[in-house]
Design a protein around this motif. Structure first.
Motif, short mmCIF file in Angstrom:
data_model
loop_
_atom_site.label_atom_id
_atom_site.label_comp_id
_atom_site.label_asym_id
_atom_site.label_seq_id
_atom_site.Cartn_x
_atom_site.Cartn_y
_atom_site.Cartn_z
N ASP A 175 0.83 -1.21 0.00
CA ASP A 175 0.00 0.00 0.00
C ASP A 175 0.87 1.26 0.00
O ASP A 175 0.54 2.25 -0.67
CB ASP A 175 -0.93 0.01 1.22
N TRP A 176 1.97 1.22 0.72
CA TRP A 176 2.85 2.39 0.79
C TRP A 176 3.57 2.60 -0.53
O TRP A 176 3.59 3.73 -1.06
CB TRP A 176 3.86 2.24 1.92
N VAL A 177 4.19 1.53 -1.09
CA VAL A 177 4.98 1.73 -2.31
C VAL A 177 4.10 2.13 -3.49
O VAL A 177 4.54 2.90 -4.36
CB VAL A 177 5.82 0.47 -2.66
N GLU A 178 2.86 1.66 -3.52
CA GLU A 178 1.98 2.04 -4.64
C GLU A 178 1.59 3.51 -4.57
O GLU A 178 1.34 4.14 -5.61
CB GLU A 178 0.75 1.14 -4.68
N LYS A 179 1.56 4.08 -3.37
CA LYS A 179 1.32 5.52 -3.26
C LYS A 179 2.55 6.32 -3.64
O LYS A 179 2.44 7.51 -3.95
CB LYS A 179 0.91 5.86 -1.82
N GLU A 180 3.71 5.67 -3.61
CA GLU A 180 4.98 6.33 -3.90
C GLU A 180 5.46 6.10 -5.33
O GLU A 180 6.62 6.37 -5.65
CB GLU A 180 6.06 5.84 -2.92
N GLY A 181 4.59 5.57 -6.18
CA GLY A 181 4.99 5.29 -7.55
C GLY A 181 3.80 5.04 -8.45
O GLY A 181 2.65 5.16 -8.02
N ASP A 182 4.07 4.70 -9.70
CA ASP A 182 3.03 4.46 -10.69
C ASP A 182 3.16 3.05 -11.25
O ASP A 182 4.27 2.59 -11.57
CB ASP A 182 3.14 5.47 -11.84
N ILE A 183 2.03 2.38 -11.38
CA ILE A 183 2.00 1.02 -11.91
C ILE A 183 1.43 1.05 -13.33
O ILE A 183 0.42 1.72 -13.59
CB ILE A 183 1.15 0.09 -11.04
N THR A 184 2.07 0.34 -14.23
CA THR A 184 1.56 0.16 -15.59
C THR A 184 0.85 -1.18 -15.67
O THR A 184 1.38 -2.20 -15.22
CB THR A 184 2.72 0.19 -16.62
N TYR A 185 -0.36 -1.15 -16.22
CA TYR A 185 -1.17 -2.37 -16.35
C TYR A 185 -1.38 -2.70 -17.82
O TYR A 185 -1.27 -1.85 -18.70
CB TYR A 185 -2.55 -2.17 -15.70
N ARG A 186 -1.72 -3.95 -18.07
CA ARG A 186 -2.25 -4.35 -19.39
C ARG A 186 -3.39 -5.32 -19.17
O ARG A 186 -3.42 -6.06 -18.17
CB ARG A 186 -1.17 -4.96 -20.27
N GLU A 187 -4.29 -5.33 -20.07
CA GLU A 187 -5.47 -6.18 -19.95
C GLU A 187 -5.20 -7.55 -20.56
O GLU A 187 -4.71 -7.66 -21.67
CB GLU A 187 -6.67 -5.54 -20.65
N ILE A 188 -5.48 -8.59 -19.78
CA ILE A 188 -5.31 -9.95 -20.28
C ILE A 188 -6.61 -10.73 -20.05
O ILE A 188 -7.46 -10.32 -19.25
CB ILE A 188 -4.14 -10.69 -19.58
N THR A 189 -6.77 -11.81 -20.79
CA THR A 189 -7.96 -12.64 -20.67
C THR A 189 -7.59 -14.01 -20.12
O THR A 189 -6.72 -14.69 -20.66
CB THR A 189 -8.66 -12.79 -22.03
N ILE A 190 -8.23 -14.39 -19.02
CA ILE A 190 -8.02 -15.71 -18.41
C ILE A 190 -9.37 -16.40 -18.29
O ILE A 190 -10.28 -15.88 -17.61
CB ILE A 190 -7.35 -15.58 -17.03
N LYS A 191 -9.50 -17.52 -18.96
CA LYS A 191 -10.75 -18.29 -18.96
C LYS A 191 -11.95 -17.43 -19.33
O LYS A 191 -13.01 -17.47 -18.70
CB LYS A 191 -10.97 -18.95 -17.59
#
Length: 333
Positions: A160-176
């Motif tokens: 929770d702390w590190v995510e407030k201190e940085g930016d996450i890049t996501y991509r959309e994937i399909t599972i089942k």
């Protein structure tokens, strides 16, 4: 950032006088183990009462803080999950260490509390008052956590702390047939900041749903959460793990198998598979050894060993003088 970009950036940092690691205070090993590094998971192990916690604090609390305060070249955040001591005792150990370093005053935690026959002098009390603003500055780098003991709680506390201190890049994937967002990368807002996560020690973890035994809780923390904090969030992760009590048996003593080892890790040997490095702390005096690695054994003799090292040499040993009252170490000449 891809690998080539990282190589070029680290090279440029060196050229500009910055460091890509925080060196340990042991000059005899500085070319063999770099010290505090980002994206590393290290285990520190030893028998009961051999100074594992004090060594961990020296290497991963006091050393990086002293480096930061001296060089002002980077920044630091330490999460110390103290599972075997209170917050007050932890802070007292900081006082004890820095009273010795800055004023040459050697007082243990109990002596600072005037437990037993000890009584602090008026001069010592004045020094303690004088050093308190500095201790408060030291504490600004450390989050001492004593109330979170289960693997998921520890992971989420840091995540929770590190995510407030940085930016996450996501991509959309399909599972089942179901679309979900998957994390691809993490970029901290402050690239120079070291984030150190220490759990001391693993055998005191609290089991949880999905990991109802200590062995399973240790595996979950090590193989899932520690690796994610290391690989995704670029943390420096440290686990303190006892050697199994059976390793101090008469037979092991007889056959010289009492030094810390991967096989001797207590409660869960699988943690060593996850770690980049495993360091050992050994106190020969406890076993009535007279001569150890060519050195006459005294109460203050400690052996720091590199048991495993994915990035370099292992089976290395360094003899140290250990001031157990204050948690200070000095390598032998």
């Amino acid at each position: 950032m891809n690998v080539l970009e990282k190589i070029i950036e680290n090279h440029a940092r060196k050229d500009s006088g910055l460091s890509n690691n925080i060196p340990f205070p042991f000059s005899k090993m500085e070319d063999l183990i770099p010290g505090v590094e980002r994206e590393q998971y290290t285990l520190i192990t030893g028998g009961t009462g051999t100074g594992k916690t004090k060594m961990t604090k020296k290497l991963y609390v006091f050393t990086p803080i002293e480096y930061i305060l001296k060089t002002e070249k980077t920044d630091l955040k330490i999460f110390y999950f103290a599972l075997e001591e209170s917050r007050d005792r932890f802070i007292l150990s900081i006082y004890s260490y820095f009273l010795w370093k800055k004023y040459n005053v050697s007082r243990s935690v109990n002596e600072l509390l005037s437990i037993g026959n000890t009584r602090l002098s008026i001069d010592e009390l004045k020094i303690i008052e004088d050093i308190t603003p500095f201790i408060e500055e030291v504490l600004s780098y450390i989050d001492i956590v004593t109330s979170v003991r289960n693997p998921t709680g520890i992971y989420l506390y840091v995540k929770d702390w590190v995510e407030k201190e940085g930016d996450i890049t996501y991509r959309e994937i399909t599972i089942k047939g179901k679309k979900i967002k998957a994390r691809v990368s993490y970029k901290p807002h402050h690239e120079d900041k070291y984030v150190v996560v220490v759990v001391d020690h693993l055998s005191l973890l609290q089991p949880e749903e999905g990991a109802p035994t200590l062995h399973q809780a240790m595996s979950k923390l090590s193989s899932v959460y520690f690796l994610d904090l290391r690989d995704m969030y670029k943390c420096t992760v440290v686990g303190v793990q006892q050697q199994a009590a059976a390793m101090e048996s008469v037979d092991n003593f007889k056959y010289e198998k009492i030094e810390p080892s991967l096989n001797g890790l207590g409660d869960n040997k699988l943690t060593s598979r996850d770690a980049n490095k495993v360091y050992g702390v050994f106190m020969p005096y406890r076993y009535d050894i007279k001569i150890y690695r060519g050195e006459k054994v005294r109460q203050d003799l400690i052996c720091f060993s590199v048991i495993k090292n994915r990035e370099g040499l292992s089976n290395l040993h360094l003899l140290l003088n250990f001031n157990g009252r204050v948690g200070s170490y000095k390598q032998l000449k």
